[in-house]
Design a protein around this motif. Structure first.
Motif, mmCIF file in Angstrom:
data_model
loop_
_atom_site.group_PDB
_atom_site.id
_atom_site.type_symbol
_atom_site.label_atom_id
_atom_site.label_comp_id
_atom_site.label_asym_id
_atom_site.label_seq_id
_atom_site.Cartn_x
_atom_site.Cartn_y
_atom_site.Cartn_z
ATOM 1 N N ARG A 1 0.771 -1.320 0.086
ATOM 2 C CA ARG A 1 -0.007 0.101 0.032
ATOM 3 C C ARG A 1 0.821 1.335 0.106
ATOM 4 O O ARG A 1 0.516 2.283 -0.878
ATOM 5 C CB ARG A 1 -0.747 -0.049 1.022
ATOM 6 C CG ARG A 1 -1.980 1.123 1.214
ATOM 7 C CD ARG A 1 -2.528 1.037 2.680
ATOM 8 N NE ARG A 1 -3.893 1.859 2.660
ATOM 9 C CZ ARG A 1 -5.050 1.742 2.064
ATOM 10 N NH1 ARG A 1 -5.394 0.849 1.554
ATOM 11 N NH2 ARG A 1 -6.095 2.858 2.139
ATOM 12 N N ALA A 2 1.954 1.263 0.890
ATOM 13 C CA ALA A 2 2.792 2.552 0.844
ATOM 14 C C ALA A 2 3.475 2.848 -0.495
ATOM 15 O O ALA A 2 3.727 3.954 -0.708
ATOM 16 C CB ALA A 2 3.968 2.179 2.066
ATOM 17 N N ARG A 3 4.187 1.322 -0.935
ATOM 18 C CA ARG A 3 4.672 1.771 -2.340
ATOM 19 C C ARG A 3 3.649 2.221 -3.454
ATOM 20 O O ARG A 3 4.068 2.991 -4.269
ATOM 21 C CB ARG A 3 5.207 0.491 -2.920
ATOM 22 C CG ARG A 3 6.376 -0.038 -1.963
ATOM 23 C CD ARG A 3 6.652 -1.483 -2.123
ATOM 24 N NE ARG A 3 7.443 -1.611 -3.546
ATOM 25 C CZ ARG A 3 7.614 -2.905 -4.241
ATOM 26 N NH1 ARG A 3 6.958 -3.801 -3.554
ATOM 27 N NH2 ARG A 3 8.147 -2.831 -5.464
ATOM 28 N N GLY A 4 2.497 1.851 -3.547
ATOM 29 C CA GLY A 4 1.460 2.309 -4.302
ATOM 30 C C GLY A 4 1.354 3.883 -4.061
ATOM 31 O O GLY A 4 1.223 4.538 -5.093
ATOM 32 N N LEU A 5 1.038 4.179 -2.729
ATOM 33 C CA LEU A 5 0.746 5.508 -2.513
ATOM 34 C C LEU A 5 1.873 6.528 -2.983
ATOM 35 O O LEU A 5 1.676 7.667 -3.520
ATOM 36 C CB LEU A 5 0.343 5.745 -0.910
ATOM 37 C CG LEU A 5 -1.055 5.529 -0.425
ATOM 38 C CD1 LEU A 5 -0.862 5.345 0.972
ATOM 39 C CD2 LEU A 5 -1.931 6.506 -1.066
#
Length: 416
Positions: free
Chosen positions: A231-235
């Motif tokens: 999720r963090a990499r996507g954000l």
């Protein structure tokens, strides 16, 4: 901490297939290393040695990716070699070779190098048709991931679009084969990054919109309590893409929205949980209107392995930029001269063989840092900056050849 890791394994083993290592995202990087060491010992005594060594390789690979450690990738390679020795039949041999390709991709992402990517391509080309649908899908996913990186190295519209078409087909094949989510999420993130790169290079709104939709879907599907790093990499990728568009359009509100997305990524994990992912977020923040503080950059730099990676070099370049800006704001010409002298001593020592020869991305980062010093000195003295344009041009070209795309963009932006 290690008890916590065992509790996590028990929790997720109830409803995740054995080969799905997505639960590793919840483990701090120190616990991932402990798990890899435990699996290495168990694999020596395992009855099903092939599967045990492949799982060991996957966990060492994850540790190397998150910590920036080449020796962890060496251990992953050793585990793959043991898996191939224990392989029985074409299916197990194919699985071992695919694991070797995955480790080569991890090496490329850490340190670049077209020869590493070419080695991965050769392994895939030599692979016989896999005997199962799952192995065929894994091969398709890895082939697409290699092609996406090769397309970025080539910097040609045709190569990029061919790679995106391969990624589309691999996603469909992987979903049909029921591949574990980490396999599909990794491909989805890389495909979205390639879409952003192609859309910005070609000024293609369709590709940019597609990247935005794909990333939004990926972020929404990655539950923060189970897949915080995905999720963090996507954000962070969303923020980086929106920020690039905002800079092109000169849109301040969009820049603030991009910064908020990147900031949201920092709420999902801590720096010691995954140092390299945290470094990536800091690098993304540096391109937006709220760059990280000098103290924060130094603290994260200390977490990274000294042999680390392109990201470690990029973080050092950002730290040196902040040091130059701090000296400029203080009107401290002497501090700028000391930064420049330190950089030139390091470059000179390596050129003379006194220190280790610089990796390509280290040399590039130092040349960009020298450019920051020159720009700060020019502003401080109220005269045109005497940028090292020849060195920056060479640095940008070398960075692209080696796969350090972010550093290449930094060199080009400084000249621009």
């Amino acid at each position: 901490m290690f008890e916590f890791g065992r509790d996590l394994r028990r929790l997720f083993s109830r409803h995740r297939p054995a080969e799905d290592l997505g639960w590793l995202e919840l483990m701090p990087v120190a616990a991932v290393e402990a798990e890899a060491r435990r699996l290495s010992g168990e694999a020596l005594r395992a009855v099903a040695a092939h599967a045990a060594w492949l799982k060991t390789a996957a966990v060492w690979r994850e540790h190397g990716r998150r910590r920036g450690r080449q020796d962890s990738l060496d251990r992953a390679d050793a585990a793959v070699a043991d898996a191939l020795l224990a392989a029985n039949g074409p299916g197990q041999k194919a699985a071992g070779r695919l694991a070797a390709v995955a480790t080569l991709l991890a090496r490329f992402d850490l340190s670049g190098g077209p020869e590493t990517l070419e080695a991965a391509r050769r392994l895939l080309d030599e692979l016989q048709p896999a005997p199962t649908q799952a192995l065929q899908a894994e091969a398709a996913v890895l082939h697409a991931r290699v092609a996406l990186r090769a397309g970025m190295l080539a910097a040609e519209a045709t190569a990029r679009r061919d790679a995106l078409a391969l990624a589309d087909a691999a996603q469909v094949e992987g979903q049909a084969a029921g591949l574990p989510m980490p396999w599909l999420d990794e491909l989805a993130l890389e495909r979205a990054g390639a879409l952003l790169e192609a859309g910005l290079a070609d000024r293609d709104a369709r590709l940019l919109n597609q990247a935005g939709r794909d990333l939004r879907g990926l972020v929404e599907a990655a539950e923060p309590e189970r897949r915080p790093l995905t999720r963090a990499r996507g954000l962070a990728l969303c923020g980086a893409g929106l920020g690039a568009l905002a800079r092109l359009a000169g849109h301040r509100d969009a820049t603030r929205q991009a910064a908020a997305m990147v900031e949201a990524a920092t709420d999902l994990f801590t720096a010691d949980h995954s140092p390299l992912d945290w470094a990536a977020v800091l690098v993304a923040r540096g391109d937006l209107e709220r760059p990280p503080s000098l103290a924060h950059l130094k603290a994260v730099e200390r977490l990274l392995s000294p042999d680390a990676s392109i990201l470690a070099a990029a973080l050092r370049e950002r730290r040196l930029e902040q040091e130059a800006l701090t000296a400029e704001k203080a009107g401290d010409l002497g501090a700028l001269e000391r930064i420049e002298a330190s950089l030139r001593r390091r470059l000179g020592a390596r050129a003379a063989g006194v220190a280790e020869p610089p990796r390509a991305f280290d040399w590039v980062a130092d040349q960009i840092a020298l450019g920051h010093v020159a720009a700060a000195r020019g502003r401080l003295l109220g005269r045109p900056s005497r940028l090292p344009r020849v060195a920056l041009t060479e640095a940008a070209a070398l960075a692209r050849e080696e796969g350090a795309f972010g550093l290449a963009a930094r060199a080009e932006a400084l000249m621009g």
